[in-house]
Design a protein around this motif. Structure first.
Motif: not given
Length: 252
Positions: A47-48, A54-64, A76-85
């Motif tokens: 997903x990252x 799509x040039x949408x940044x993610x905080x890939x390495x901070x995933x639990x 959990x298989x979480x992927x953070x999109x900064x300032x979005x969710x």
């Protein structure tokens, strides 16, 4: 567009990610847990990669799922999109049609299903579904419930434009920020988007007021003061949802 006409998206998984995922899996207490952690890590990477394309940044390495301790305690298989969710990236094994979700997740803006084959050189992004219940998330989804993966981009856009609105000098936005104090705007937007999408319009005022209330009620406040505060917050919530409904109506 519906899922029967949207082609499945193939995402390659490179050797470096396989190596990182195997190292993580080897630190788990059982083979079964190691397999789960391994697939979760690959799903998050897929997903990252799609969002990066799509040039949408993610905080890939901070995933639990990349943290050995947290991965052992949660599925959990979480992927953070900064300032979005945060997205949940759910692995789906070959021939499976049911997507099992972890029971410890919360505050997800949606779920992406990732189909694995016998060969792990690549995976398919099956589709996306936005969050349906923040308090009691579903235990499982079916593949037939998924929307085309393109709807993920639409959901991210919806949240981004709402957050951008709350950062403006609009009088409603200013009032909302004053109520929220330092609470992240992304959290409140996600809750209001869920209410807008899944709640009936007659629920907006009361439920929206509850969202804004959060922990703002003062300890020891009188019942009359609380009722007055609730009424004002409900007015504000109603105005906010009217603004957001107009904004989201322009997002295709």
């Amino acid at each position: 567009m519906n899922s029967t006409t949207s082609p499945l998206l193939i995402v390659p998984i490179d050797l470096e990610i396989h190596s990182r995922a195997r190292h993580l899996a080897a630190q788990q207490s059982t083979v079964e847990k190691g397999k789960r952690v391994y697939l979760n890590a690959l799903a998050v990477y897929a997903v990252h990669s799609y969002l990066k394309w799509l040039q949408i940044p993610t905080d890939f390495n901070s995933s639990d799922c990349w943290n050995p301790v947290k991965a052992a305690l949660s599925n959990a298989a979480d992927l953070v999109i900064p300032n979005v969710g945060t997205l949940e990236c759910s692995p789906v094994l070959p021939q499976e049609t049911v997507i099992l979700l972890p029971d410890t997740i919360e505050n997800r803006i949606g779920y992406v299903a990732i189909q694995f084959q016998e060969s792990l050189d690549s995976v398919q992004l099956l589709g996306f579904t936005p969050a349906v219940d923040e308090v009691n998330p579903p235990a499982q989804l079916t593949v037939s419930e998924l929307q085309p993966i393109e709807s993920l981009l639409q959901q991210i856009t919806r949240l981004e434009v709402a957050i951008a609105f709350l950062q403006t000098d609009d009088s409603v936005a200013v009032q909302v920020r004053s109520v929220l104090d330092n609470k992240p705007l992304s959290e409140i937007v996600a809750q209001f988007e869920l209410l807008y999408r899944t709640g009936d319009e007659f629920e907006w005022r009361y439920a929206g007021g509850e969202i804004l209330a959060g922990d703002t009620r003062a300890v020891g406040a009188t019942r009359e003061a609380i009722q007055q505060d609730d009424s004002e917050l409900q007015d504000l919530a109603e105005m906010l949802l009217e603004k957001l409904a107009e904004i989201w109506g322009d997002v295709t």
